[in-house]
Design a protein around this motif. Sequence first.
Motif, PDB file in Angstrom:
ATOM      1  N   MET A 189      22.403 -29.088  -9.278  1.00 31.28           N
ATOM      2  CA  MET A 189      23.284 -30.080  -9.905  1.00 31.28           C
ATOM      3  C   MET A 189      23.970 -29.482 -11.132  1.00 31.28           C
ATOM      4  N   SER A 190      25.133 -30.017 -11.469  1.00 31.03           N
ATOM      5  CA  SER A 190      25.912 -29.497 -12.589  1.00 31.03           C
ATOM      6  C   SER A 190      25.351 -29.994 -13.919  1.00 31.03           C
ATOM      7  N   ALA A 191      25.946 -29.457 -15.022  1.00 30.99           N
ATOM      8  CA  ALA A 191      25.507 -29.869 -16.357  1.00 30.99           C
ATOM      9  C   ALA A 191      25.671 -31.372 -16.536  1.00 30.99           C
ATOM     10  N   GLU A 192      26.816 -31.881 -16.077  1.00 29.27           N
ATOM     11  CA  GLU A 192      27.024 -33.333 -16.101  1.00 29.27           C
ATOM     12  C   GLU A 192      26.468 -33.882 -14.783  1.00 29.27           C
ATOM     13  N   SER A 193      25.152 -33.786 -14.660  1.00 33.30           N
ATOM     14  CA  SER A 193      24.522 -33.999 -13.365  1.00 33.30           C
ATOM     15  C   SER A 193      24.339 -35.474 -13.047  1.00 33.30           C
ATOM     16  N   ALA A 194      23.975 -35.715 -11.777  1.00 33.22           N
ATOM     17  CA  ALA A 194      23.680 -37.071 -11.333  1.00 33.22           C
ATOM     18  C   ALA A 194      22.547 -37.675 -12.142  1.00 33.22           C
ATOM     19  N   GLU A 195      21.533 -36.867 -12.463  1.00 31.92           N
ATOM     20  CA  GLU A 195      20.401 -37.375 -13.244  1.00 31.92           C
ATOM     21  C   GLU A 195      20.845 -37.859 -14.617  1.00 31.92           C
ATOM     22  N   ASN A 196      21.785 -37.144 -15.217  1.00 32.97           N
ATOM     23  CA  ASN A 196      22.267 -37.531 -16.543  1.00 32.97           C
ATOM     24  C   ASN A 196      23.170 -38.756 -16.485  1.00 32.97           C
ATOM     25  N   GLU A 197      23.859 -38.931 -15.381  1.00 33.76           N
ATOM     26  CA  GLU A 197      24.886 -39.975 -15.306  1.00 33.76           C
ATOM     27  C   GLU A 197      24.386 -41.281 -14.724  1.00 33.76           C
ATOM     28  N   VAL A 198      23.327 -41.250 -13.926  1.00 35.07           N
ATOM     29  CA  VAL A 198      22.949 -42.421 -13.151  1.00 35.07           C
ATOM     30  C   VAL A 198      22.578 -43.623 -14.015  1.00 35.07           C
ATOM     31  N   VAL A 199      21.941 -43.384 -15.146  1.00 33.23           N
ATOM     32  CA  VAL A 199      21.516 -44.496 -15.997  1.00 33.23           C
ATOM     33  C   VAL A 199      22.718 -45.251 -16.549  1.00 33.23           C
ATOM     34  N   ASP A 200      23.712 -44.504 -17.048  1.00 36.44           N
ATOM     35  CA  ASP A 200      24.912 -45.156 -17.586  1.00 36.44           C
ATOM     36  C   ASP A 200      25.674 -45.905 -16.494  1.00 36.44           C
ATOM     37  N   LEU A 201      25.749 -45.324 -15.299  1.00 38.10           N
ATOM     38  CA  LEU A 201      26.418 -46.010 -14.191  1.00 38.10           C
ATOM     39  C   LEU A 201      25.702 -47.315 -13.857  1.00 38.10           C
ATOM     40  N   CYS A 202      24.383 -47.269 -13.822  1.00 36.12           N
ATOM     41  CA  CYS A 202      23.607 -48.472 -13.521  1.00 36.12           C
ATOM     42  C   CYS A 202      23.824 -49.535 -14.594  1.00 36.12           C
ATOM     43  N   ARG A 203      23.794 -49.131 -15.847  1.00 32.54           N
ATOM     44  CA  ARG A 203      23.995 -50.079 -16.953  1.00 32.54           C
ATOM     45  C   ARG A 203      25.399 -50.692 -16.889  1.00 32.54           C
ATOM     46  N   ASP A 204      26.400 -49.852 -16.631  1.00 26.34           N
ATOM     47  CA  ASP A 204      27.771 -50.367 -16.528  1.00 26.34           C
ATOM     48  C   ASP A 204      27.881 -51.425 -15.428  1.00 26.34           C
ATOM     49  N   LEU A 205      27.291 -51.145 -14.276  1.00 22.49           N
ATOM     50  CA  LEU A 205      27.376 -52.080 -13.155  1.00 22.49           C
ATOM     51  C   LEU A 205      26.659 -53.385 -13.464  1.00 22.49           C
ATOM     52  N   ILE A 206      25.505 -53.310 -14.115  1.00 22.87           N
ATOM     53  CA  ILE A 206      24.765 -54.521 -14.472  1.00 22.87           C
ATOM     54  C   ILE A 206      25.580 -55.390 -15.429  1.00 22.87           C
ATOM     55  N   ARG A 207      26.328 -54.749 -16.334  1.00 22.06           N
ATOM     56  CA  ARG A 207      27.116 -55.508 -17.322  1.00 22.06           C
ATOM     57  C   ARG A 207      28.303 -56.237 -16.698  1.00 22.06           C
ATOM     58  N   ILE A 208      28.655 -55.878 -15.469  1.00 25.54           N
ATOM     59  CA  ILE A 208      29.724 -56.598 -14.765  1.00 25.54           C
ATOM     60  C   ILE A 208      29.066 -57.768 -14.029  1.00 25.54           C
ATOM     61  N   ASP A 209      29.295 -58.978 -14.498  1.00 27.94           N
ATOM     62  CA  ASP A 209      28.662 -60.157 -13.897  1.00 27.94           C
ATOM     63  C   ASP A 209      29.286 -60.425 -12.524  1.00 27.94           C
ATOM     64  N   THR A 210      28.501 -60.235 -11.488  1.00 24.75           N
ATOM     65  CA  THR A 210      28.962 -60.471 -10.116  1.00 24.75           C
ATOM     66  C   THR A 210      28.093 -61.532  -9.449  1.00 24.75           C
ATOM     67  N   SER A 211      27.667 -62.518 -10.215  1.00 21.05           N
ATOM     68  CA  SER A 211      26.761 -63.547  -9.701  1.00 21.05           C
ATOM     69  C   SER A 211      27.383 -64.277  -8.515  1.00 21.05           C
ATOM     70  N   ASN A 212      26.604 -64.405  -7.469  1.00 20.93           N
ATOM     71  CA  ASN A 212      27.052 -65.055  -6.237  1.00 20.93           C
ATOM     72  C   ASN A 212      26.291 -66.371  -6.084  1.00 20.93           C
ATOM     73  N   TYR A 213      26.982 -67.475  -6.294  1.00 23.52           N
ATOM     74  CA  TYR A 213      26.373 -68.802  -6.189  1.00 23.52           C
ATOM     75  C   TYR A 213      26.519 -69.389  -4.785  1.00 23.52           C
ATOM     76  N   GLY A 214      27.165 -68.647  -3.899  1.00 25.85           N
ATOM     77  CA  GLY A 214      27.464 -69.182  -2.578  1.00 25.85           C
ATOM     78  C   GLY A 214      28.713 -70.049  -2.626  1.00 25.85           C
ATOM     79  N   ASN A 215      29.273 -70.316  -1.452  1.00 25.26           N
ATOM     80  CA  ASN A 215      30.472 -71.181  -1.356  1.00 25.26           C
ATOM     81  C   ASN A 215      31.624 -70.687  -2.227  1.00 25.26           C
ATOM     82  N   ASN A 216      31.686 -69.346  -2.406  1.00 31.29           N
ATOM     83  CA  ASN A 216      32.750 -68.723  -3.193  1.00 31.29           C
ATOM     84  C   ASN A 216      32.779 -69.177  -4.646  1.00 31.29           C
ATOM     85  N   GLU A 217      31.638 -69.593  -5.143  1.00 30.11           N
ATOM     86  CA  GLU A 217      31.526 -69.912  -6.559  1.00 30.11           C
ATOM     87  C   GLU A 217      31.000 -68.693  -7.293  1.00 30.11           C
ATOM     88  N   GLY A 218      31.508 -68.485  -8.517  1.00 27.00           N
ATOM     89  CA  GLY A 218      31.101 -67.333  -9.300  1.00 27.00           C
ATOM     90  C   GLY A 218      32.273 -66.413  -9.582  1.00 27.00           C
TER      91      GLY A 218
END
Length: 435
Positions: free
Chosen positions: A1-30
């Motif tokens: 893996m490179s210096a800017e490796s997957a291991e170094n980047e995965v945590v920030d990617l996961c945190r970024d995705l969690i911060r995007i609220d994609t809550s699915n309430y069903g029936n196209n609500e959310g």
Amino acid sequence: MSAESAENEVVDLCRDLIRIDTSNYGNNEGPGERAAAEYVAEKLAEVGLEPQIFESRPGRASTVARIAGEDPSRPALLIHGHTDVVPANADDWTHHPFSGEIADGCVWGRGAVDMKDMDAMTLAVVRDRLRTGRKPPRDVVLAFLADEEAGGVYGARHLVDNHADLFEGVTEAIGEVGGFSFTVNENLRLYLVETAQKGMHWMRLTVDGTAGHGSMTNNDNAITELCEAVARLGRHKFPVRVTKTVRSFLDELSDALGIELDPENMEETLTRLGGIAKIIGATLQNTAAPTQLGAGYKVNVIPGQATAHVDGRFLPGHEEEFLADLDRLLGPRVKREDVHADKALETTFDGALVDAMQSSLRAEDPIAHAVPYMLSGGTDAKSFDDLGIRCFGFAPLKLPPELDFAGMFHGVDERVPVDGLQFGVRVLDRFLDQA
């Protein structure tokens, strides 16, 4: 893996995705998944891919991209994940469910294990490989999907029905809820790979009765009739049915524990399984869980109708038995109709892809041993199976033995260990070399 490796980047990617609220309430609500789809597309485009965003209706968006492999004549592999999550009440959580906070060695938030962790691991591995010019041996299709938490109608099902060409040449797939560890002892860690999943009947039950004044005698009360039927259903113990996948899992577990396991008497066995007992226990029989009740509009009015919703799950090969049991338990007064139904799946635990899972896990964890298991729920694999794609659950995570992994799914304080994410990207990177 490179210096800017997957291991170094995965945590920030996961945190970024969690911060995007994609809550699915069903029936196209959310809020929908559009913001997450655009985020994923941007991350893929940065490393030279040409991702496409497909919107089944406003806000309900999925992202798909294809990576060219070294040998285009080989069948392609699909890696799929969903970006929607179930809702979360922040007041119930130790850390805000959409903060992506790091605490106690874990990334916390809704979607941390279901399944923005796998989305992040996939993105991290793909970005690293493309930055360093490492093509996979065969074409890989990436799909980051909407609506899985409500049955996938506006995500995987929409793409399969309307854009099947995206998956041209794909014969195998990996997705969520598999590849996680269960530590047996200091010499053995099982990694459960999903090769089967139960089918579903999400259903609405309705009873019509005689409306009237609450102060008067009424022997045709819809609420009474419905509640009695729902209670019968909710308390019923469906018979144990041991499928091929569950038998294989029990045989592997029996060898690991050094004891003979009796599928008809699993209580003692389940106590040994810690956090995965809830998942395994539900794969021994059909289940029907009442989840919602509705009736009436005023305390002194007996309503003319009462309704309930039930989450029904059936084992592969046992759908007809399940429906017959339902109708017998509910009785003739209860009308049963599906809100959403989908099939059960089961495949064998063999072949080159399984060998790649085994070897990539063992390379990162010398005491790893992959075993097949059945998922008690369902995933987008149900839709991809319609295209003849053989689907596995393989989102590798090495977990601390004390973590209640099953309890993380749709639960309060959902979190994923940081070192588990980093382990996952190392395994996935090796896996892609061999897949």
